[in-house]
Motif scaffolding. Structure first.
Motif, PDB file in Angstrom:
ATOM      1  N   SER A   1       0.847  -1.210   0.000  1.00 48.57           N
ATOM      2  CA  SER A   1       0.000   0.000   0.000  1.00 48.57           C
ATOM      3  C   SER A   1       0.875   1.249   0.000  1.00 48.57           C
ATOM      4  O   SER A   1       0.699   2.163   0.805  1.00 48.57           O
ATOM      5  N   HIS A   2       1.789   1.308  -0.936  1.00 45.62           N
ATOM      6  CA  HIS A   2       2.822   2.338  -0.947  1.00 45.62           C
ATOM      7  C   HIS A   2       2.340   3.655  -1.536  1.00 45.62           C
ATOM      8  O   HIS A   2       2.645   4.719  -1.016  1.00 45.62           O
ATOM      9  N   LEU A   3       1.577   3.585  -2.632  1.00 47.11           N
ATOM     10  CA  LEU A   3       1.139   4.794  -3.323  1.00 47.11           C
ATOM     11  C   LEU A   3      -0.316   4.680  -3.728  1.00 47.11           C
ATOM     12  O   LEU A   3      -0.822   3.589  -3.973  1.00 47.11           O
ATOM     13  N   ARG A   4      -0.974   5.842  -3.825  1.00 47.76           N
ATOM     14  CA  ARG A   4      -2.340   5.860  -4.344  1.00 47.76           C
ATOM     15  C   ARG A   4      -2.276   6.204  -5.828  1.00 47.76           C
ATOM     16  O   ARG A   4      -1.699   7.214  -6.223  1.00 47.76           O
ATOM     17  N   MET A   5      -2.856   5.352  -6.654  1.00 53.00           N
ATOM     18  CA  MET A   5      -2.850   5.539  -8.094  1.00 53.00           C
ATOM     19  C   MET A   5      -3.899   6.570  -8.500  1.00 53.00           C
ATOM     20  O   MET A   5      -4.802   6.898  -7.718  1.00 53.00           O
ATOM     21  N   PRO A   6      -3.798   7.113  -9.734  1.00 59.13           N
ATOM     22  CA  PRO A   6      -4.772   8.118 -10.176  1.00 59.13           C
ATOM     23  C   PRO A   6      -6.224   7.656 -10.090  1.00 59.13           C
ATOM     24  O   PRO A   6      -7.124   8.471  -9.879  1.00 59.13           O
TER      25      PRO A   6
ATOM     26  N   GLY B   1      -7.415   5.853  -7.743  1.00 58.82           N
ATOM     27  CA  GLY B   1      -7.776   5.670  -6.343  1.00 58.82           C
ATOM     28  C   GLY B   1      -7.308   4.359  -5.738  1.00 58.82           C
ATOM     29  O   GLY B   1      -7.364   4.196  -4.509  1.00 58.82           O
ATOM     30  N   THR B   2      -6.879   3.398  -6.554  1.00 55.80           N
ATOM     31  CA  THR B   2      -6.394   2.135  -6.009  1.00 55.80           C
ATOM     32  C   THR B   2      -5.033   2.319  -5.358  1.00 55.80           C
ATOM     33  O   THR B   2      -4.302   3.258  -5.660  1.00 55.80           O
ATOM     34  N   LEU B   3      -4.707   1.409  -4.451  1.00 57.18           N
ATOM     35  CA  LEU B   3      -3.425   1.459  -3.753  1.00 57.18           C
ATOM     36  C   LEU B   3      -2.415   0.562  -4.457  1.00 57.18           C
ATOM     37  O   LEU B   3      -2.738  -0.572  -4.825  1.00 57.18           O
ATOM     38  N   ARG B   4      -1.208   1.066  -4.625  1.00 60.30           N
ATOM     39  CA  ARG B   4      -0.155   0.323  -5.318  1.00 60.30           C
ATOM     40  C   ARG B   4       0.802  -0.313  -4.328  1.00 60.30           C
ATOM     41  O   ARG B   4       1.342   0.361  -3.441  1.00 60.30           O
ATOM     42  N   ASP B   5       1.010  -1.616  -4.476  1.00 63.75           N
ATOM     43  CA  ASP B   5       2.135  -2.289  -3.833  1.00 63.75           C
ATOM     44  C   ASP B   5       3.330  -2.098  -4.759  1.00 63.75           C
ATOM     45  O   ASP B   5       3.257  -2.438  -5.948  1.00 63.75           O
ATOM     46  N   THR B   6       4.419  -1.553  -4.241  1.00 60.36           N
ATOM     47  CA  THR B   6       5.576  -1.225  -5.060  1.00 60.36           C
ATOM     48  C   THR B   6       6.698  -2.240  -4.861  1.00 60.36           C
ATOM     49  O   THR B   6       7.173  -2.429  -3.743  1.00 60.36           O
ATOM     50  N   CYS B   7       7.119  -2.881  -5.968  1.00 65.00           N
ATOM     51  CA  CYS B   7       8.262  -3.787  -5.926  1.00 65.00           C
ATOM     52  C   CYS B   7       9.534  -2.966  -6.104  1.00 65.00           C
ATOM     53  O   CYS B   7       9.637  -2.178  -7.054  1.00 65.00           O
ATOM     54  N   VAL B   8      10.483  -3.132  -5.200  1.00 67.70           N
ATOM     55  CA  VAL B   8      11.745  -2.400  -5.245  1.00 67.70           C
ATOM     56  C   VAL B   8      12.863  -3.368  -5.631  1.00 67.70           C
ATOM     57  O   VAL B   8      13.097  -4.366  -4.948  1.00 67.70           O
ATOM     58  N   TYR B   9      13.533  -3.048  -6.737  1.00 68.06           N
ATOM     59  CA  TYR B   9      14.664  -3.841  -7.220  1.00 68.06           C
ATOM     60  C   TYR B   9      15.917  -2.966  -7.200  1.00 68.06           C
ATOM     61  O   TYR B   9      15.814  -1.730  -7.221  1.00 68.06           O
ATOM     62  N   SER B  10      17.087  -3.593  -7.218  1.00 68.12           N
ATOM     63  CA  SER B  10      18.312  -2.805  -7.328  1.00 68.12           C
ATOM     64  C   SER B  10      19.435  -3.613  -7.962  1.00 68.12           C
ATOM     65  O   SER B  10      19.408  -4.854  -8.000  1.00 68.12           O
ATOM     66  N   ILE B  11      20.407  -2.858  -8.478  1.00 67.91           N
ATOM     67  CA  ILE B  11      21.686  -3.389  -8.932  1.00 67.91           C
ATOM     68  C   ILE B  11      22.754  -2.615  -8.179  1.00 67.91           C
ATOM     69  O   ILE B  11      22.694  -1.381  -8.106  1.00 67.91           O
ATOM     70  N   THR B  12      23.716  -3.303  -7.605  1.00 70.01           N
ATOM     71  CA  THR B  12      24.777  -2.639  -6.846  1.00 70.01           C
ATOM     72  C   THR B  12      26.033  -2.486  -7.707  1.00 70.01           C
ATOM     73  O   THR B  12      26.193  -3.154  -8.729  1.00 70.01           O
ATOM     74  N   ALA B  13      26.928  -1.608  -7.254  1.00 67.95           N
ATOM     75  CA  ALA B  13      28.166  -1.367  -7.988  1.00 67.95           C
ATOM     76  C   ALA B  13      28.987  -2.647  -8.130  1.00 67.95           C
ATOM     77  O   ALA B  13      29.601  -2.880  -9.179  1.00 67.95           O
TER      78      ALA B  13
END
Length: 202
Positions: free
Chosen positions: A163-168, A170-182
């Motif tokens: 429930s990270h963000l509210r979309m335009p 009105g629904t709530l977004r679960d946000t997947c966080v990915y990364s690449i390290t140095a």
């Protein structure tokens, strides 16, 4: 306007499949045409601007650039046609971290080498010129196409913000966080170059 820093300094990044130029208001009409290709703004799990909001979106991104938190680019395909937009966003110059995001690509350029080329150019610049320690990617948990594309880059899933963000709509977004390290970058670079060089099926 904040003092210029390397994270927002104008730069053009070029490869065989794509070119990234600093976003300009001169790109407005071509970006409108690109947004119309596939009517991407109708996808409920994305935030692609419709053609009549392109000018406002350009202004928003340029304002964030001037504030030092975003470096926006216009994406061109191999034929020099405007294909979409992408950015370095949530710039953290002190900790040398950025997120590659706010990306959209006209439908006729999807499933080509363009996206991989863009990510290779952006990652190479981030790690080799900006000396980043990590680069993030974030997307909607239900945007399976975007998640597959990020995972094909070799990025690792750090976690899901519920429930990270509210979309335009009105629904709530679960946000997947990915990364690449140095530390991972040399292997990822080899992997992305291999993806670009291998023959593509029709």
């Amino acid at each position: 306007m904040t003092a210029p820093n390397p994270f927002t300094a104008p730069v053009t990044l070029t490869g065989p499949h794509a070119r990234l130029e600093p976003l300009s208001r001169d790109h407005r009409d071509a970006l409108r045409d690109a947004a119309s290709d596939g009517e991407l703004w109708k996808l409920w799990y994305t935030s692609v601007p419709p053609p009549d909001r392109i000018e406002a979106e350009i202004d928003r991104r340029l304002a964030l650039r001037d504030a030092g938190s975003m470096h926006p680019f216009t994406v061109f395909d191999a034929d020099g046609r405007v294909a979409g937009m992408t950015t370095y966003m949530h710039i953290d110059a002190i900790n040398r971290r950025v997120e590659i995001g706010s990306t959209w690509t006209r439908a006729s350029c999807q499933r080509s080498g363009l996206n991989t080329q863009c990510k290779l150019l952006l990652l190479r610049h981030a790690f080799e010129q900006l000396d980043c320690i990590a680069v993030e990617f974030r997307t909607h948990r239900l945007n399976t196409q975007s998640r597959r594309a990020i995972e094909r880059l070799g990025a690792q899933l750090d976690g899901i913000l519920r429930s990270h963000l509210r979309m335009p709509d009105g629904t709530l977004r679960d946000t997947c966080v990915y990364s690449i390290t140095a530390a991972e970058w040399p292997t990822i670079e080899t992997h992305l170059q291999w993806q670009l060089d291998k023959p593509r099926s029709a």
